[in-house]
Design a protein around this motif. Sequence first.
Motif, PDB file in Angstrom:
ATOM      1  N   ASP A 193       0.819  -1.222   0.000  1.00 41.09           N
ATOM      2  CA  ASP A 193       0.000   0.000   0.000  1.00 41.09           C
ATOM      3  C   ASP A 193       0.850   1.268   0.000  1.00 41.09           C
ATOM      4  O   ASP A 193       0.444   2.289   0.560  1.00 41.09           O
ATOM      5  N   VAL A 194       2.028   1.206  -0.632  1.00 43.87           N
ATOM      6  CA  VAL A 194       2.850   2.412  -0.704  1.00 43.87           C
ATOM      7  C   VAL A 194       2.682   3.134  -2.036  1.00 43.87           C
ATOM      8  O   VAL A 194       2.998   4.313  -2.163  1.00 43.87           O
ATOM      9  N   CYS A 195       2.189   2.425  -3.059  1.00 49.82           N
ATOM     10  CA  CYS A 195       2.019   3.005  -4.400  1.00 49.82           C
ATOM     11  C   CYS A 195       0.966   2.178  -5.125  1.00 49.82           C
ATOM     12  O   CYS A 195       0.878   0.962  -4.912  1.00 49.82           O
ATOM     13  N   ASP A 196       0.153   2.832  -5.989  1.00 47.75           N
ATOM     14  CA  ASP A 196      -0.870   2.061  -6.705  1.00 47.75           C
ATOM     15  C   ASP A 196      -0.315   1.359  -7.940  1.00 47.75           C
ATOM     16  O   ASP A 196      -1.007   0.556  -8.580  1.00 47.75           O
ATOM     17  N   GLY A 197       0.948   1.646  -8.319  1.00 43.23           N
ATOM     18  CA  GLY A 197       1.594   0.930  -9.407  1.00 43.23           C
ATOM     19  C   GLY A 197       1.005   1.191 -10.782  1.00 43.23           C
ATOM     20  O   GLY A 197       1.243   0.431 -11.718  1.00 43.23           O
TER      21      GLY A 197
END
Length: 485
Positions: free
Chosen positions: A187-191
């Motif tokens: 949950d650090v980046c939506d990619g």
Amino acid sequence: MSAMIDDSKYEAVIGLEVHAQLQTVSKLFVADSAAFGGAPNTHISAITLAHPGTLPFMNKKAVEYAIRLGLACHCSIEKENYFARKNYFYPDLPKGYQVSQHTAPICVGGYVTIPSADGPKDVILNRIHLEEDAGKSIHDQDDAYTYVDYNRAGVPLVEIVTDPVIHNADDAYSYLTELRRLVRYLDVCDGNMEEGSMRCDANISIRPKGSNTLGTKVEVKNMNSIRNVKRAIEGEIKRQIELTETGGAIVQETRSYDAATNTSFPLRSKEEANDYRYFPEPDLAPFNFTDEFIDDIRQSLPALPEELVARYTKELGLPEYDARVIVDDKSTAQYFENIIQHTDQYKAAANWLLGPVKSYLNEKNIAADEFPVSAAAIASIIALIQDGKTNFSIASSRLLPALIETPNEEPLALATKLNLLQNTDAGSIETIVDEVLAKFPDKVAEFRAGKKGLMGMFVGEVMKASKGSADPKVTNKLLAEKLAK
């Protein structure tokens, strides 16, 4: 490759630089919104625009996210950190410099394990560091002017830099796929590469096979999907080999990739680190971490894909294929976790998830967390089948669609209402079997004469007459007994 050129003499050497936009609410050094989109220049303030007298302040959540990713990638976490100014001019860089980390990256070393043609392989990381994003120059709205949108300026990024250890486009594709899955699990980046929240630059060179000397590298930018990264790398390797074989010289430069034509073109000569005149950022104090702070973040890490695959195969007994498909997407894995909280029929849970549920998700192009039927309801359907009250065919083709329309209904109550419960009463099924056999005396004679393939027809007729409610096991047993006479 041209028929005259032997590409087997060369080895490609590839290093990837991935910028991942951190999913913080605000920017790295200011409280302005870091959300994607919005009307141009609405997520800005005097600090984002670098007005005189404004000062930055640190976003603690961005730092935590960087450490979170570093721990998941087996990096060493540097306890003493500071930011630097990376000086260069570009219209979408309001300060005239970027605040980044140069000699003191927050995460050092580490690796990401990928599947490859030769089995699992570790892609060695050089570093992961924090920096702010630039704005966006827009060139296609006016023939005479370039417009600038500063909404993205100052958004927190981590840059994940590999060592030059990748040797083909397939492994680069696998690495980016694994990295994107990892940042989503954390949950650090939506990619989302299409929206620019994950961007990749590839540094590519070639050398004769067996050589340990690195060739002249070319950086390729502007690739907006993992597939396009793979295509761009393949094209650049081909270009460099053909250039070398025909007596040309590879120039160190930055090239832009055009997906429409699957070609690249030069942007500028490649800068060296000293061109940026790095020096410590004077407006931000150094920041240090305690062991306790790092351990707290370590304890908060979720179960990651490889960990889940090991648990699903060893503890739950799932085939590795099922386990890997489940963990490929975080929301799918979470939905499976929710199902098995309500049932110990793990293989049945996987079959439902990867069968009827996945089919609906694909049809509607939605994620598992948007599926209208609860995981508990799926577990209830599995229990109905296990108890012999219905079968998979009826449950998947009739009960599940009805639940999708009325997701608040309880599966047993809805199955009862729709007359979908299986009839296991041998007496009532026998009556239907007798009627079917009486209706097809010629087929009965053919079966007894050796045409055993007709059993399926008889079962189908019984199921049709019972409106699908007859228990197939009881039906088959009764038919076998009566047809044997």
